[in-house]
Write an enzyme that holds these catalytic residues in place. Structure first.
Site, short mmCIF file in Angstrom:
data_model
loop_
_atom_site.label_atom_id
_atom_site.label_comp_id
_atom_site.label_asym_id
_atom_site.label_seq_id
_atom_site.Cartn_x
_atom_site.Cartn_y
_atom_site.Cartn_z
N CYS A 163 0.80 -1.22 0.00
CA CYS A 163 0.00 0.00 0.00
C CYS A 163 0.84 1.28 0.00
O CYS A 163 0.29 2.38 -0.06
CB CYS A 163 -0.95 0.00 1.19
SG CYS A 163 -1.98 -1.49 1.24
N HIS A 303 -2.69 8.16 5.78
CA HIS A 303 -2.91 6.83 5.24
C HIS A 303 -4.34 6.40 5.58
O HIS A 303 -5.02 5.82 4.74
CB HIS A 303 -1.89 5.85 5.80
CG HIS A 303 -1.94 4.51 5.17
ND1 HIS A 303 -1.80 4.31 3.81
CD2 HIS A 303 -2.12 3.27 5.71
CE1 HIS A 303 -1.89 3.02 3.54
NE2 HIS A 303 -2.09 2.36 4.67
N HIS A 339 -9.72 2.13 -0.30
CA HIS A 339 -8.27 1.92 -0.25
C HIS A 339 -7.81 1.31 -1.58
O HIS A 339 -8.11 0.16 -1.88
CB HIS A 339 -7.91 1.01 0.91
CG HIS A 339 -6.45 0.92 1.19
ND1 HIS A 339 -5.49 1.50 0.40
CD2 HIS A 339 -5.77 0.30 2.21
CE1 HIS A 339 -4.29 1.25 0.89
NE2 HIS A 339 -4.44 0.54 2.00
N PHE A 398 1.79 -3.38 4.07
CA PHE A 398 2.13 -4.69 4.62
C PHE A 398 3.64 -4.91 4.48
O PHE A 398 4.26 -4.48 3.52
CB PHE A 398 1.39 -5.80 3.88
CG PHE A 398 -0.07 -5.94 4.27
CD1 PHE A 398 -0.67 -5.10 5.18
CD2 PHE A 398 -0.84 -6.94 3.71
CE1 PHE A 398 -2.00 -5.24 5.55
CE2 PHE A 398 -2.18 -7.11 4.06
CZ PHE A 398 -2.76 -6.25 4.98
#
Length: 412
Positions: A163, A303, A339, A398
């Site tokens: 991400c 974020h 997202h 991640f």
């Protein structure tokens, strides 16, 4: 000597629209792009909704023959990239082609093509798998195909950092120009994994919201009642350019890209460090790289995923900014776009640039019951007009990977 880098072009395909203008209008209106999934039958899934791109016609950008060779994430990247290039006014010719590069990343790549051709393999055998299968799925083919279409012969690369991908692609491109390895970089992220395997995988990991009866209110960063993120898709691309080159050709300069940093949590495969240390170090390093005092930052595009990580990001912001954390504005545009995984950093960088340009703070929608652990000002539910001189955009992924970009109004 480090060269200055500016933003001269913007392009986007998002759940809010098929251009920067349409998507930005959606942001200012506080409109959600989430809805029931149409790409496949998701009726038996724990989560039946996502933030899909609507009405995308690749034929506007790509020939019918070439479309057959490209996964959807590549098509999104090409559309956003061509829009950004047109917006910039950069012309690529035999003289400058080697100084124009492309760096558009993808967090996952062509997962839907893997699904499709694995089924073909099982049902019809290996001879029926298309020869374009591998180029459809590998992440660098967004950059590769775009560079071929526009004739860019400079740096041609790809970032795949979950991400944080889009932000790393932009930051790495800033450094390429600053070092003198290219004069122009077309950079950002693209993702298109609203598909059965991705939805099943994220659902199994219990990361998705399950508000199936109310998708538009499902993404609620910093809210006490948040229950997971909404999966999105699309692409956000910027044209970065060496400042003197842009100035000499009379380009419209949106802002200056002044700071970038990346760090690692070294903590957990999917969860950020509870103390937010990796995120705070990333922001600190980016602000230092920009040569700005922390008090110069007026806005943070967080974020902000609508998960437990929102409280950790809040903690990290307070560690970096101290008392100033309560004076600046923080918001999550993921409350509207969902997202976008590897595309998130690109899309959110575009929104950060627009916030600087227009003096508008994007809202965090669905913020009805603010989490006591999230005690900053998140521009709840409606946009706000406020002039800002510098802004920061965060992306965390991640694997414990972090990226922060700092943009400022052009000076000098």
């Amino acid at each position: 000597m480090r060269r200055r880098v500016v933003v001269t072009g913007l392009g986007m395909v998002s759940p809010l629209g098929l251009s920067v203008a349409e998507s930005w209008e959606g942001i200012k209106a506080g409109r959600s792009g989430a809805g029931q999934i149409t790409h496949f039958d998701a009726s038996q899934y724990p989560t039946t909704f996502a933030a899909e791109v609507k009405g995308f016609d690749p034929l506007k950008w790509i020939s019918k023959k070439e479309i057959k060779k490209m996964n959807l994430f590549i098509q999104y990247a090409i559309a956003a990239g061509l829009m950004a290039l047109e917006d910039s006014g950069v012309k690529i010719d035999e003289i400058n082609a080697e100084n124009v590069g492309v760096l558009v990343g993808s967090g996952i790549g062509g997962l839907s093509s893997i699904e499709e051709y694995h089924q073909v393999l099982l049902e019809k055998g290996p001879r029926r798998v298309t020869p374009f299968f591998i180029p459809m799925l590998i992440g660098n083919m967004a950059s590769g195909n775009l560079s071929i279409m526009i004739g860019a012969k400079g740096p041609n690369s790809c970032v795949a950092t979950a991400c944080a991908t889009g932000s790393h692609a932009i930051g790495d491109s800033m450094r390429i120009i600053a070092r003198g390895e290219a004069d122009v970089m077309i950079c950002g992220g693209a993702e298109a994994v609203v598909c059965p395997t991705a939805m099943a995988g994220f659902a199994a990991a219990k990361t998705l919201s399950s508000r199936n009866d109310d998708p538009t209110r499902a993404s609620r960063p910093f809210d006490r009642d948040r229950d997971g993120f909404v999966l999105g898709e699309g692409s956000g691309v910027l044209v970065l350019e060496e400042y003197e080159r842009a100035k000499n050709r009379g380009a419209k300069i949106y802002c200056e890209a002044v700071g970038y940093a990346m760090t690692g949590d070294a903590y957990h495969m999917t969860s950020p460090s509870p103390d937010g240390a990796g995120a705070s170090r990333c922001m600190q390093k980016a602000i230092k790289d920009a040569g700005l005092p922390p008090e110069a930052i007026g806005y943070i595009n967080a974020h902000g995923t609508s998960t437990i990580a929102d409280a950790i990001e809040t903690k990290a912001i307070k560690a970096v900014f101290g008392d100033h954390a309560y004076k600046l504005a923080v918001s999550s545009t993921k409350s509207m776009t969902g997202h976008l995984l590897g595309a998130a950093g690109g899309v959110e960088a575009v929104f950060t640039v627009k916030a600087l340009e227009e003096g508008i703070l994007p809202p965090t929608i669905n913020l009805d019951n603010q989490d006591p652990e999230c005690d900053l000002y998140y521009v709840p539910n409606k946009m706000e007009r406020r002039e800002i001189k510098a802004a920061l955009s965060n992306s965390f992924g991640f694997g414990g990977t972090n990226a922060t970009i700092v943009m400022s109004k052009i000076t000098g």
